[in-house]
Design a protein around this motif. Structure first.
Motif, mmCIF file in Angstrom:
data_model
loop_
_atom_site.group_PDB
_atom_site.id
_atom_site.type_symbol
_atom_site.label_atom_id
_atom_site.label_comp_id
_atom_site.label_asym_id
_atom_site.label_seq_id
_atom_site.Cartn_x
_atom_site.Cartn_y
_atom_site.Cartn_z
ATOM 1 N N ILE A 180 10.061 72.835 21.584
ATOM 2 C CA ILE A 180 10.623 71.811 20.701
ATOM 3 C C ILE A 180 10.313 72.147 19.242
ATOM 4 O O ILE A 180 11.168 72.004 18.353
ATOM 5 N N THR A 181 9.080 72.609 18.977
ATOM 6 C CA THR A 181 8.708 72.975 17.610
ATOM 7 C C THR A 181 9.593 74.107 17.094
ATOM 8 O O THR A 181 10.058 74.087 15.947
ATOM 9 N N GLY A 182 9.840 75.093 17.957
ATOM 10 C CA GLY A 182 10.720 76.195 17.568
ATOM 11 C C GLY A 182 12.137 75.733 17.297
ATOM 12 O O GLY A 182 12.781 76.172 16.338
ATOM 13 N N LEU A 183 12.636 74.808 18.133
ATOM 14 C CA LEU A 183 13.987 74.278 17.934
ATOM 15 C C LEU A 183 14.085 73.511 16.627
ATOM 16 O O LEU A 183 15.088 73.604 15.907
ATOM 17 N N LEU A 184 13.063 72.735 16.297
ATOM 18 C CA LEU A 184 13.074 71.955 15.063
ATOM 19 C C LEU A 184 13.110 72.856 13.833
ATOM 20 O O LEU A 184 13.575 72.446 12.758
ATOM 21 N N ILE A 185 12.624 74.086 13.981
ATOM 22 C CA ILE A 185 12.664 75.021 12.861
ATOM 23 C C ILE A 185 14.003 75.752 12.793
ATOM 24 O O ILE A 185 14.609 75.881 11.726
ATOM 25 N N TRP A 186 14.484 76.190 13.946
ATOM 26 C CA TRP A 186 15.674 77.039 13.961
ATOM 27 C C TRP A 186 16.989 76.279 13.882
ATOM 28 O O TRP A 186 17.928 76.755 13.244
ATOM 29 N N VAL A 187 17.082 75.120 14.519
ATOM 30 C CA VAL A 187 18.357 74.389 14.547
ATOM 31 C C VAL A 187 18.842 74.031 13.137
ATOM 32 O O VAL A 187 19.988 74.331 12.782
ATOM 33 N N PRO A 188 18.012 73.387 12.286
ATOM 34 C CA PRO A 188 18.505 73.094 10.923
ATOM 35 C C PRO A 188 18.859 74.350 10.145
ATOM 36 O O PRO A 188 19.830 74.363 9.390
ATOM 37 N N LEU A 189 18.052 75.426 10.339
ATOM 38 C CA LEU A 189 18.320 76.672 9.606
ATOM 39 C C LEU A 189 19.636 77.295 10.039
ATOM 40 O O LEU A 189 20.460 77.695 9.194
ATOM 41 N N VAL A 190 19.865 77.362 11.345
ATOM 42 C CA VAL A 190 21.096 77.959 11.856
ATOM 43 C C VAL A 190 22.317 77.156 11.432
ATOM 44 O O VAL A 190 23.343 77.722 11.014
ATOM 45 N N ILE A 191 22.238 75.842 11.522
ATOM 46 C CA ILE A 191 23.370 75.001 11.128
ATOM 47 C C ILE A 191 23.649 75.143 9.643
ATOM 48 O O ILE A 191 24.810 75.210 9.212
ATOM 49 N N THR A 192 22.581 75.196 8.827
ATOM 50 C CA THR A 192 22.757 75.365 7.381
ATOM 51 C C THR A 192 23.453 76.688 7.071
ATOM 52 O O THR A 192 24.396 76.740 6.269
ATOM 53 N N LEU A 193 22.994 77.767 7.713
ATOM 54 C CA LEU A 193 23.612 79.080 7.494
ATOM 55 C C LEU A 193 25.057 79.099 7.978
ATOM 56 O O LEU A 193 25.926 79.719 7.353
ATOM 57 N N TRP A 194 25.322 78.402 9.095
ATOM 58 C CA TRP A 194 26.692 78.348 9.619
ATOM 59 C C TRP A 194 27.623 77.622 8.658
ATOM 60 O O TRP A 194 28.741 78.074 8.400
ATOM 61 N N VAL A 195 27.153 76.509 8.112
ATOM 62 C CA VAL A 195 27.972 75.757 7.156
ATOM 63 C C VAL A 195 28.215 76.573 5.897
ATOM 64 O O VAL A 195 29.345 76.623 5.375
ATOM 65 N N LEU A 196 27.172 77.249 5.394
ATOM 66 C CA LEU A 196 27.339 78.076 4.201
ATOM 67 C C LEU A 196 28.312 79.219 4.471
ATOM 68 O O LEU A 196 29.152 79.539 3.619
ATOM 69 N N ASP A 197 28.188 79.839 5.626
ATOM 70 C CA ASP A 197 29.106 80.924 5.980
ATOM 71 C C ASP A 197 30.543 80.420 6.066
ATOM 72 O O ASP A 197 31.482 81.101 5.631
ATOM 73 N N LEU A 198 30.715 79.212 6.614
ATOM 74 C CA LEU A 198 32.054 78.620 6.708
ATOM 75 C C LEU A 198 32.637 78.352 5.328
ATOM 76 O O LEU A 198 33.799 78.682 5.054
ATOM 77 N N LEU A 199 31.815 77.785 4.429
ATOM 78 C CA LEU A 199 32.291 77.482 3.076
ATOM 79 C C LEU A 199 32.622 78.754 2.302
ATOM 80 O O LEU A 199 33.649 78.826 1.619
ATOM 81 N N VAL A 200 31.737 79.753 2.413
ATOM 82 C CA VAL A 200 31.991 81.020 1.712
ATOM 83 C C VAL A 200 33.249 81.681 2.258
ATOM 84 O O VAL A 200 34.063 82.225 1.504
ATOM 85 N N GLY A 201 33.438 81.625 3.583
ATOM 86 C CA GLY A 201 34.636 82.207 4.190
ATOM 87 C C GLY A 201 35.907 81.543 3.701
ATOM 88 O O GLY A 201 36.911 82.215 3.430
#
Length: 218
Positions: A11-32
């Protein structure tokens, strides 16, 4: 290592990675999306022609530069006349006129200097008595609508969860709308998180919630 420890670490690992991955995905979508503006340039001007490769992010620079230059040109008298002429042309085109006018009114309300939309977070009873939700003041009823409302009313936008871009527009008596002691950003986070991320003002460790006041809208 016990099952409880494994679950806690997961759970601790998910709490770190999920927000980071979603943030990077949104940024990649906007840049694209913004990189698509490079398609407006002549082929010989694109980086593929003189570098042999596409450089991600140049579309963001081009988009920001285009918006800035447009603002500079539209700020003078000649630019204002060109904008009026362009809007006049669009006003004569059926369907396009309705879409453009509606979108422009919304954008003017949200982004124009001194605009009052979404400046205050409020508490309203929705969708029925005894059930409360966070909403945002958007103004006061106008036009013929105001003639049919008896008393002092305000216009309120009730966002949906977890996607606040969808919601409901209601007109409620000012006396039934409670202004909250929190910023619009805090209120949006509260709505998006479905109540998980409570505003700091409601944290008992920080002294409890502030006493809400009746909303005012000048």
């Amino acid at each position: 290592m016990t099952k409880i420890s494994l679950k806690r670490y997961l759970i601790t690992g998910l709490l770190i990675w999920v927000p980071l991955v979603i943030t990077l995905w949104v940024l990649d979508l906007l840049v694209g999306i913004m990189d698509q503006t490079l398609q407006l340039l002549p082929p010989q001007w694109r980086t593929e022609a003189w570098l042999g490769m596409h450089i991600p992010g140049l579309g963001v620079v081009l988009t920001v530069l285009t918006v800035f230059v447009t603002g500079v040109l539209a700020a003078n008298i000649i630019g204002q006349q060109l904008v009026k002429f362009w809007e006049g042309v669009l006003a004569r085109i059926p369907v396009v006129n309705s879409i453009y006018t509606g979108v422009k009114q919304v954008s003017d309300t949200l982004f124009a200097p001194g605009a009052q939309a979404f400046r205050k977070a409020v508490l309203v009873q929705w969708p029925g008595q005894g059930m409360w939700t966070i909403a945002f003041l958007t103004g006061k009823p106008g036009g013929d609508v105001a003639n049919h409302l008896k008393g002092d009313y305000v216009s309120v936008y009730v966002p949906t969860t977890p996607n606040p871009t969808g919601g409901y527009f209601i007109m409620a008596p000012r006396a039934n709308v409670i202004e909250l002691d929190m910023s619009v950003d805090e209120a949006l986070k509260y709505v998006i998180s479905m109540g998980v991320v409570a505003p700091g003002g409601n944290d008992p460790k920080r002294g409890g919630a502030a006493t809400p006041q009746k909303a005012g809208y000048q």
